[in-house]
Write a protein that holds these residues in place. Structure first.
Motif, PDB file in Angstrom:
ATOM      1  N   ILE A 126       7.820   7.435 -10.334  1.00 57.25           N
ATOM      2  CA  ILE A 126       7.994   5.980 -10.295  1.00 57.25           C
ATOM      3  C   ILE A 126       8.208   5.438 -11.706  1.00 57.25           C
ATOM      4  N   THR A 127       7.452   5.984 -12.657  1.00 52.67           N
ATOM      5  CA  THR A 127       7.604   5.535 -14.046  1.00 52.67           C
ATOM      6  C   THR A 127       8.953   5.959 -14.602  1.00 52.67           C
ATOM      7  N   THR A 128       9.391   7.162 -14.267  1.00 45.31           N
ATOM      8  CA  THR A 128      10.677   7.650 -14.780  1.00 45.31           C
ATOM      9  C   THR A 128      11.826   6.757 -14.329  1.00 45.31           C
ATOM     10  N   LYS A 129      11.780   6.308 -13.092  1.00 47.47           N
ATOM     11  CA  LYS A 129      12.835   5.431 -12.568  1.00 47.47           C
ATOM     12  C   LYS A 129      12.574   3.952 -12.844  1.00 47.47           C
ATOM     13  N   ASN A 130      11.441   3.644 -13.476  1.00 50.25           N
ATOM     14  CA  ASN A 130      11.092   2.268 -13.797  1.00 50.25           C
ATOM     15  C   ASN A 130      11.078   1.388 -12.546  1.00 50.25           C
ATOM     16  N   LEU A 131      10.422   1.904 -11.499  1.00 50.21           N
ATOM     17  CA  LEU A 131      10.345   1.181 -10.230  1.00 50.21           C
ATOM     18  C   LEU A 131       9.109   0.294 -10.205  1.00 50.21           C
ATOM     19  N   THR A 132       9.238  -0.846  -9.551  1.00 59.71           N
ATOM     20  CA  THR A 132       8.132  -1.772  -9.359  1.00 59.71           C
ATOM     21  C   THR A 132       7.643  -1.661  -7.929  1.00 59.71           C
ATOM     22  N   VAL A 133       6.353  -1.406  -7.765  1.00 56.91           N
ATOM     23  CA  VAL A 133       5.765  -1.234  -6.431  1.00 56.91           C
ATOM     24  C   VAL A 133       4.973  -2.482  -6.084  1.00 56.91           C
ATOM     25  N   HIS A 134       5.318  -3.110  -4.953  1.00 57.90           N
ATOM     26  CA  HIS A 134       4.608  -4.285  -4.449  1.00 57.90           C
ATOM     27  C   HIS A 134       3.839  -3.870  -3.197  1.00 57.90           C
ATOM     28  N   SER A 135       2.548  -4.171  -3.190  1.00 56.19           N
ATOM     29  CA  SER A 135       1.710  -3.875  -2.023  1.00 56.19           C
ATOM     30  C   SER A 135       1.141  -5.177  -1.505  1.00 56.19           C
ATOM     31  N   THR A 136       1.385  -5.462  -0.211  1.00 53.59           N
ATOM     32  CA  THR A 136       0.932  -6.723   0.389  1.00 53.59           C
ATOM     33  C   THR A 136      -0.353  -6.555   1.171  1.00 53.59           C
ATOM     34  N   ASP A 137      -0.990  -5.394   1.067  1.00 51.11           N
ATOM     35  CA  ASP A 137      -2.204  -5.159   1.844  1.00 51.11           C
ATOM     36  C   ASP A 137      -3.320  -4.643   0.941  1.00 51.11           C
ATOM     37  N   ALA A 138      -3.516  -5.278  -0.208  1.00 50.86           N
ATOM     38  CA  ALA A 138      -4.491  -4.786  -1.167  1.00 50.86           C
ATOM     39  C   ALA A 138      -5.906  -4.798  -0.599  1.00 50.86           C
ATOM     40  N   VAL A 139      -6.181  -5.677   0.373  1.00 50.56           N
ATOM     41  CA  VAL A 139      -7.527  -5.775   0.934  1.00 50.56           C
ATOM     42  C   VAL A 139      -7.593  -5.206   2.339  1.00 50.56           C
ATOM     43  N   ASP A 140      -6.536  -5.434   3.124  1.00 55.09           N
ATOM     44  CA  ASP A 140      -6.558  -5.036   4.537  1.00 55.09           C
ATOM     45  C   ASP A 140      -6.538  -3.518   4.658  1.00 55.09           C
ATOM     46  N   ASP A 141      -7.514  -2.985   5.362  1.00 59.82           N
ATOM     47  CA  ASP A 141      -7.569  -1.537   5.603  1.00 59.82           C
ATOM     48  C   ASP A 141      -7.901  -1.277   7.065  1.00 59.82           C
ATOM     49  N   SER A 142      -7.240  -2.035   7.963  1.00 58.06           N
ATOM     50  CA  SER A 142      -7.518  -1.903   9.399  1.00 58.06           C
ATOM     51  C   SER A 142      -6.521  -1.021  10.121  1.00 58.06           C
ATOM     52  N   ALA A 143      -5.476  -0.560   9.417  1.00 62.33           N
ATOM     53  CA  ALA A 143      -4.451   0.275  10.057  1.00 62.33           C
ATOM     54  C   ALA A 143      -4.903   1.734  10.009  1.00 62.33           C
ATOM     55  N   TRP A 144      -5.534   2.174  11.078  1.00 61.12           N
ATOM     56  CA  TRP A 144      -6.005   3.554  11.199  1.00 61.12           C
ATOM     57  C   TRP A 144      -5.294   4.212  12.370  1.00 61.12           C
ATOM     58  N   ALA A 145      -5.019   5.494  12.220  1.00 59.45           N
ATOM     59  CA  ALA A 145      -4.350   6.258  13.275  1.00 59.45           C
ATOM     60  C   ALA A 145      -5.055   7.593  13.434  1.00 59.45           C
ATOM     61  N   GLN A 146      -4.918   8.179  14.598  1.00 54.28           N
ATOM     62  CA  GLN A 146      -5.541   9.471  14.876  1.00 54.28           C
ATOM     63  C   GLN A 146      -4.463  10.539  15.000  1.00 54.28           C
ATOM     64  N   GLY A 147      -4.663  11.646  14.302  1.00 58.42           N
ATOM     65  CA  GLY A 147      -3.678  12.713  14.371  1.00 58.42           C
ATOM     66  C   GLY A 147      -4.023  13.838  13.414  1.00 58.42           C
TER      67      GLY A 147
END
Length: 395
Positions: free
Chosen positions: A255-276
């Motif tokens: 990510i640093t090599t390509k100078n990409l900017t990462v935006h995360s809209t769920d910094a607090v929400d952690d309710s997306a759980w899956a089983q597998g």
């Protein structure tokens, strides 16, 4: 006001119309014959019977008047009876016509019930459960012959799919041995005490890079074959956001090599759980993140979000770029499909990344959705059945 819609022309509807029409035609014919016979039997003769003794004139005139009155009364009675018979017959015809339509629909439904069961069972069977069979019960008629033929077809398809998966898995496994041998031979050649020519060293580095690429391709084949093979083992409950965090951390240098900017809209929400399966779900998210990094322009951006809607957990990854064709984007979930080097800015990749994501999501009861963003770039969304958050959430 709701617009009236014409009912679908099903086999059951055609059978119902056919039964009702046949009954109505036979009923009309029966009523016509009955009325003709009835009218023929009510004809009376106006002539005086032979052998009548002579009567006085005054008495004869009164008798003729009496006979004419009786004939009038009799004609009126017969006309009223005919009208009653006709009205009663028409009412009976209408009632029996409605009854025949209802009975025809019931009979048609019972006749077509085995076909509906065969259709529903066939729709449930896909490439993931080809082991299921219709196993139709009943007499040896045309319907059972059709069900047995479909079962034989499913058996052939299951054998063909199993043979294909075994071939891919076995071929990928067997090819690893010569690759390891070639890699070892390169290492031995470069480890000799005498100086190695620069061209030989460059060629060895290039060969090692290509061998690594082939090794990754074989690994992708193995994962794809394993995912498509059947049931998953070692199922556990995992947080999609945490898997994304781990994947981003492992690729921080890229990510640093390509100078990409990462935006995360769920910094607090952690309710997306899956089983597998942890290995497969980790590989699925790694492939999505790799796709977002590799197929991105220098200085671009990546937007990530994990959401839930009560029944599914969803991971959405968006990237910027030029406007893409949706028809070409739809083909990215198939093996060895790319959008072209002008988008990727790189020749890396085997073309199996998103097809593996599709297979893993389907094996877990989910789906992959690819959309070309109207303003440019790609939107990748994977949905999985939502799992309950564990009581003790691991760190």
């Amino acid at each position: 006001m709701r617009k009236w819609r014409r009912p679908a022309r099903t086999v059951r509807l055609r059978f119902t119309v056919l039964y009702g029409a046949m009954f109505l035609l036979s009923g009309v014919g029966l009523l016509v014959i009955t009325n003709l016979v009835g009218l023929g039997g009510t004809r009376t003769s106006r002539s005086a019977p032979s052998g009548t003794p002579p009567v006085e004139p005054a008495t004869l005139a009164a008798a003729n008047d009496r006979i004419a009155w009786l004939q009038t009364q009799l004609s009126d009675t017969h006309a009223a009876q005919s009208r009653q018979l006709l009205i009663g017959s028409a009412v009976a015809l209408v009632v029996m016509g409605a009854v025949s339509v209802i009975l025809g629909r019931v009979v048609a439904g019972r006749v077509l019930r085995p076909l509906r069961m065969i259709t529903a069972a066939t729709r449930r069977i896909s490439a993931d459960n080809l082991h299921e069979r219709l196993a139709a019960q009943g007499p040896a008629d045309e319907v059972k012959d059709l069900a047995d033929t479909i079962d034989e077809l499913l058996e052939r398809l299951e054998s063909s799919f199993a043979a294909q998966r075994r071939f891919v898995a076995n071929a990928s496994h067997e090819l690893r041995t010569p690759l390891a041998t070639m890699r070892a031979s390169l290492d031995v050649a470069l480890a000799k005490p005498e100086p190695v020519p620069q061209q030989t060293a460059a060629l060895a580095d290039r060969l090692r890079t290509e061998l690594d690429q082939v090794d990754r391709l074989l690994e992708d084949f193995l994962v794809l074959a394993r995912t498509q093979h059947g049931a998953l083992a070692d199922r556990t409950t995992l947080s999609l956001r945490r898997l994304v965090t781990v994947a981003l951390g492992a690729r921080a240098a890229d990510i640093t090599t390509k100078n990409l900017t990462v935006h995360s809209t769920d910094a607090v929400d952690d309710s997306a759980w899956a089983q597998g399966n942890r290995t497969l779900l980790t590989r699925m998210i790694d492939n999505i993140i790799d796709n977002a990094i590799t197929h991105n322009q220098p200085g671009g951006w990546i937007r990530l979000a994990t959401t839930t809607d009560g029944t599914t957990a969803q991971l959405v990854v968006e990237t910027g770029g030029r406007v893409l064709d949706q028809e070409q984007v739809d083909r990215l979930a198939q093996p060895f499909q790319r959008l072209g080097a002008d988008r990727t800015h790189s020749g890396n990749g085997s073309g199996l990344g998103l097809s593996i994501v599709t297979a893993i999501a389907a094996a877990h009861g989910g789906a992959l959705d690819l959309r070309a963003r109207p303003e440019g770039g790609l939107r990748v969304a994977v949905s999985l059945p939502l799992a309950a958050v564990p009581a003790e959430v691991p760190a």
